[in-house]
Scaffold this active site. Sequence first.
Site, mmCIF file in Angstrom:
data_model
loop_
_atom_site.group_PDB
_atom_site.id
_atom_site.type_symbol
_atom_site.label_atom_id
_atom_site.label_comp_id
_atom_site.label_asym_id
_atom_site.label_seq_id
_atom_site.Cartn_x
_atom_site.Cartn_y
_atom_site.Cartn_z
ATOM 1 N N ARG A 165 84.001 42.313 89.907
ATOM 2 C CA ARG A 165 83.446 41.091 89.315
ATOM 3 C C ARG A 165 82.724 41.346 87.989
ATOM 4 O O ARG A 165 81.755 40.675 87.649
ATOM 5 C CB ARG A 165 82.505 40.379 90.298
ATOM 6 C CG ARG A 165 83.159 39.978 91.605
ATOM 7 C CD ARG A 165 84.300 38.974 91.404
ATOM 8 N NE ARG A 165 84.934 38.662 92.676
ATOM 9 C CZ ARG A 165 86.030 39.280 93.138
ATOM 10 N NH1 ARG A 165 86.597 40.240 92.431
ATOM 11 N NH2 ARG A 165 86.568 38.927 94.297
ATOM 12 N N SER A 215 81.798 31.522 95.243
ATOM 13 C CA SER A 215 80.928 32.494 95.910
ATOM 14 C C SER A 215 79.626 32.671 95.145
ATOM 15 O O SER A 215 79.629 32.865 93.932
ATOM 16 C CB SER A 215 81.636 33.847 96.023
ATOM 17 O OG SER A 215 82.779 33.740 96.843
ATOM 18 N N GLU A 285 76.614 36.555 91.989
ATOM 19 C CA GLU A 285 77.877 36.408 91.270
ATOM 20 C C GLU A 285 77.807 35.249 90.282
ATOM 21 O O GLU A 285 78.418 35.289 89.216
ATOM 22 C CB GLU A 285 79.026 36.187 92.262
ATOM 23 C CG GLU A 285 80.395 36.181 91.622
ATOM 24 C CD GLU A 285 81.503 36.315 92.642
ATOM 25 O OE1 GLU A 285 82.453 35.524 92.576
ATOM 26 O OE2 GLU A 285 81.430 37.215 93.495
#
Length: 296
Positions: A165, A215, A285
């Site tokens: 990520r 998320s 995130e």
Amino acid sequence: MNQLKGKLLLNEPMARYTSWRVGGRADQFYIPESLEDLSMFLRSLDAAEPIYFIGLGSNLLVRDGGIRGTVVLMHNVLTTLQMDGDAVYAEAGVTCAKLARFCAKEAKQGAEFFAGIPGTLGGALAMNAGCYGSETWNVVQRVTTINKRGELNTRDAAVFIPSYRHIDMPVANEWFIAAWLNLAQGDAQESAQKIKALLAKRLAAQPLNQPSAGSTFRNPSGDFAARLIEASGLKGYIIGGAQVSEKHANFIVNIGGANALDIELLIQHMRETVLEKQGVALQQEVKVLGELEVRE
């Protein structure tokens, strides 16, 4: 000098452009007409002007005080999607869902996972987005970026350092404009079936009928953020109009009337509770932009 052809909005409410449907106003908001227009617009800005690029506004929390600087909207702007030899060429404003369908139609395998990413290719490149075991930079061959002076640069994927990520950029203050994807030849029908199965799995597991940003936290190594959050008794927990989804504990949903502060406080509470009860420090995130205080 040529005139700008895009649309410049002042004090534009960011809630219109984020998937959580919250956020204060941006000082300037620009919707370019084309790549040439975007380049010209960037050249027109002061060198010190803060610039932020957004696509579908997923994975993004804009604080209630808004954004001091300029926001550039890429969604529905740079949308070229075509074959370039054996590679798939896609511009940053193409939605990941559309990209997945195009690759399947062209019998290119390995891009099916993009159907599960609720954003644009530009955002997927910027955060190495992924799902179900696949990541964006696994299939990138090369990219084109634009800098604050409106200059374009094309670079091989090898000069970028992807991680979970995240992507390390070789040059600061550049944004993704397009990418060439290197995909193996496959079977169009098989890829279409994979996409159908992935979307069914996503619909069953995620609260797609409520405003969310995907998320909230990254999955820690060897575990799942959702499991840790649920094991901490947080499923359904509410602050203001923000709730830990009862369907998927790593999602925060706007159940009506939420503001950005509700969501940010809930993120903080989730992180602190999981650390206290599970001993795991979750990494966020969701990207947060803007000021806390609302200007009068």
